[in-house]
Design an enzyme around this catalytic site. Structure first.
Site, mmCIF file in Angstrom:
data_model
loop_
_atom_site.group_PDB
_atom_site.id
_atom_site.type_symbol
_atom_site.label_atom_id
_atom_site.label_comp_id
_atom_site.label_asym_id
_atom_site.label_seq_id
_atom_site.Cartn_x
_atom_site.Cartn_y
_atom_site.Cartn_z
ATOM 1 N N TRP A 155 14.719 34.505 52.133
ATOM 2 C CA TRP A 155 13.262 34.608 52.127
ATOM 3 C C TRP A 155 12.553 33.266 51.997
ATOM 4 C CZ3 TRP A 155 11.839 32.377 47.633
ATOM 5 C CH2 TRP A 155 12.699 32.480 46.533
ATOM 6 N N ASN A 156 13.244 32.208 51.576
ATOM 7 C CA ASN A 156 12.533 30.974 51.230
ATOM 8 C C ASN A 156 12.104 30.142 52.435
ATOM 9 O OD1 ASN A 156 15.301 30.505 51.579
ATOM 10 N ND2 ASN A 156 15.290 28.694 50.282
ATOM 11 N N PRO A 180 16.418 39.924 58.673
ATOM 12 C CA PRO A 180 15.597 39.047 57.836
ATOM 13 C C PRO A 180 15.550 39.599 56.408
ATOM 14 C CG PRO A 180 14.424 39.772 59.818
ATOM 15 C CD PRO A 180 15.627 40.630 59.670
ATOM 16 N N GLY A 232 21.908 32.671 51.600
ATOM 17 C CA GLY A 232 21.458 33.409 50.420
ATOM 18 C C GLY A 232 22.165 32.940 49.173
ATOM 19 N N SER A 233 22.252 33.822 48.199
ATOM 20 C CA SER A 233 22.838 33.463 46.909
ATOM 21 C C SER A 233 24.362 33.452 46.971
ATOM 22 C CB SER A 233 22.390 34.450 45.836
ATOM 23 O OG SER A 233 23.021 35.706 46.018
ATOM 24 N N GLU A 254 25.949 29.894 53.776
ATOM 25 C CA GLU A 254 25.162 28.788 53.227
ATOM 26 C C GLU A 254 24.523 29.327 51.964
ATOM 27 O OE1 GLU A 254 22.532 26.546 51.904
ATOM 28 O OE2 GLU A 254 21.274 27.322 53.508
ATOM 29 N N LEU A 255 25.029 28.856 50.805
ATOM 30 C CA LEU A 255 24.719 29.507 49.536
ATOM 31 C C LEU A 255 23.914 28.594 48.595
ATOM 32 C CD1 LEU A 255 28.220 31.213 49.168
ATOM 33 C CD2 LEU A 255 26.155 32.098 50.285
ATOM 34 N N CYS A 288 17.451 25.474 48.384
ATOM 35 C CA CYS A 288 18.835 25.282 47.932
ATOM 36 C C CYS A 288 19.192 23.808 47.768
ATOM 37 C CB CYS A 288 19.818 25.959 48.882
ATOM 38 S SG CYS A 288 19.672 25.405 50.585
ATOM 39 N N GLU A 389 21.742 27.545 38.795
ATOM 40 C CA GLU A 389 20.658 27.210 39.707
ATOM 41 C C GLU A 389 19.344 27.811 39.209
ATOM 42 O OE1 GLU A 389 19.984 27.125 44.540
ATOM 43 O OE2 GLU A 389 21.047 28.833 43.665
#
Length: 485
Positions: A155-156, A180, A232-233, A254-255, A288, A389
């Site tokens: 979402w960022n 999405p 995401g996370s 990609e975390l 991130c 984080e």
């Protein structure tokens, strides 16, 4: 700046058509700054995922056989439409996830850049010809597309992450089904309308909105999906990797990140302080690659702390659609409360609160999820906030004695995405490649990837990577042909 009009109801986009979800359920998307409903969005289900994957599978043969130039032309047309509607898209990004509009404009530009790079490189997916083991034999190593790609975005950066998945997948000759994020799907859906206008054939791009359980998991587990790419996370990434194991599909993740920001005694302090604040408070820290841990040499610690405090105090927090706003709200109440709990825990463990540390209230703040830009000093190793984080507008200052101390503390982390180093000592800079365990390092500058770079992390920050020629190569597989007359 006034809001720019957009659709108020969105269906799923499958096989070139906008269709109602099988369950006829919708979700309201609300502004995190005003609480107002922006639109209603379809909630997909396993039936919708199956229909989208089947459409992508059906469209794959024709799309993969198009020439590189034909695929490039469509991507260039898509890029041109993104640029044509840049202001409308920037307004929508600001409205749905709270990013200041001046930052949203940068995101739209980055999205266009990702499409440009993919279009430029459709003809650069090159194989090899190597000598055979028999007289007259040639061994051909050819790069071919996987087939149907499953994509899940965060979402960022709702538009940039959409194009980061779609552009290379289509450039390489694949078809795609993308989900999405349910908190901020509107920019991706508007971009899908532009992709339709650009002439992307039916079934090549399919968009299924909804949550992880009903859409994400069926997409990951679908046997006809050959590769999953997700941003995401780390927690979600590990679940996706486990779910993909049954069908042995490739996974690109990609975390999270916990970027160290090292400032040595010979650094340009003004430049370093400006970059440190930008790298921490851009997008309310919801990046991130954000500066999550600031390590400052003891000799300049006090001066640096005073500099960043002045810059933090000067940040204008408010309506993200106002061009003077420097920082908008957190994306949700849950995210705000998570950040505040981490700040409170850090203070209880000995960190000193210099500024912020609370939810902003009064006037326009009462309608949204605004958290004050926060500075914590006297942050020490072992504190929970140093390990986890934050993903919010909280800067942590830690005093270090020398470069080795900085490197040791920076590397003592389960994440390995981005890092920052400010020094003018070439010997120190030369040590970065071997001594700093992060996938990308920004030297004497703030963050921000380039479409031609390679955005990737080590350890719990993910697998694979995105962007540039190495990211594009993830969307092809190699076929070996032993050629004999």
């Amino acid at each position: 700046m006034a809001d720019i009009k957009h659709k108020t109801e969105y269906d799923l986009f499958i096989d070139g058509k906008w269709i109602k979800p099988a369950g006829h359920i919708t979700t309201e998307i609300k502004s995190p700054s005003t609480g107002k409903v922006l639109a209603k969005v379809a909630n997909g289900s396993v039936k919708d995922v199956d229909a989208a994957v089947n459409a992508a599978k059906k469209a794959f043969p024709a799309w993969s056989r198009k020439t590189a130039e034909e695929r490039a032309d469509i991507l260039y047309a898509f890029k041109a439409l993104i640029e044509r509607d840049a202001e409308r898209l920037a307004s929508l990004i600001s409205s749905e996830m709270g990013k200041p509009v001046k930052e949203a404009r940068v995101e739209v530009g980055f999205a266009a850049g990702l499409l440009r790079f993919a279009a430029e490189n459709t003809r650069r997916l090159e194989g090899d010809i190597v000598p055979g083991s028999r007289p007259g034999e040639k061994i051909l190593l050819e790069k071919i597309p996987h087939g149907v790609i499953g994509a899940i975005s965060a979402w960022n950066f709702p538009l940039a992450l959409f194009t980061r998945k779609v552009a290379p997948a289509l450039a390489a000759g694949n078809t795609i089904v993308i989900k999405p994020h349910e908190l901020a799907p509107l920019a991706a859906l508007e971009a899908t309308r532009l992709a339709e206008e650009a002439g992307i054939p039916a079934g090549v791009l399919n968009v299924v909105t909804g949550d992880g359980k009903d859409v994400g998991t069926p997409l990951v587990e679908h046997p006809d999906v050959k590769l999953i790419t997700m941003t995401g996370s780390t927690t979600t990434g590990k679940k996706i990797m486990a779910a993909a194991a049954n069908t042995l599909k490739e996974v690109r993740l990609e975390l999270g990140g916990k970027a160290p920001f090292i400032v040595m005694e010979d650094a340009d302090l003004e430049k370093a302080a400006e970059a440190a604040v930008l790298a921490r408070f851009t997008n309310a820290g919801q990046v991130c690659t954000s500066n999550e841990r600031t390590y400052v040499h003891a000799a300049i610690y006090d001066r640096f702390a005073a500099l960043v405090r002045r810059k933090i105090d000067a940040l204008n927090v408010g309506n993200p659609l106002d061009k003077s706003t420097d920082m908008g709200p957190k994306v949700s109440l849950q995210e705000l409360e998570k950040v505040h709990a981490m700040v409170e825990k850090a203070i209880s463990q000995g960190a000193k609160l210099e500024v912020g540390g609370k939810r902003l209230t009064g006037k326009e703040y009462d309608q949204g999820f605004f958290y004050a830009p926060t500075l914590l000093t006297e942050v020490k190793e072992g504190m929970d906030i140093v390990k986890e984080e934050v993903f919010g507008p909280v800067m942590l200052l830690t005093k270090i004695s020398d470069y080795d101390d900085a490197l040791r503390q920076a590397n003592d982390c389960r994440y390995g995405l981005s890092a920052y180093v400010f020094t003018n000592d070439l010997k120190r800079i030369m040590r970065i490649s071997t001594d700093l365990d992060f996938g990308e390092v920004y030297v004497n500058r703030e963050g921000g990837e380039a479409p031609q770079g390679f955005h990737h992390g080590y350890k719990d920050s993910g697998l694979g990577g995105e962007d540039g020629k190495y990211g594009l190569e993830a969307y092809v597989q190699t076929k070996t042909i032993y050629l004999n007359a």
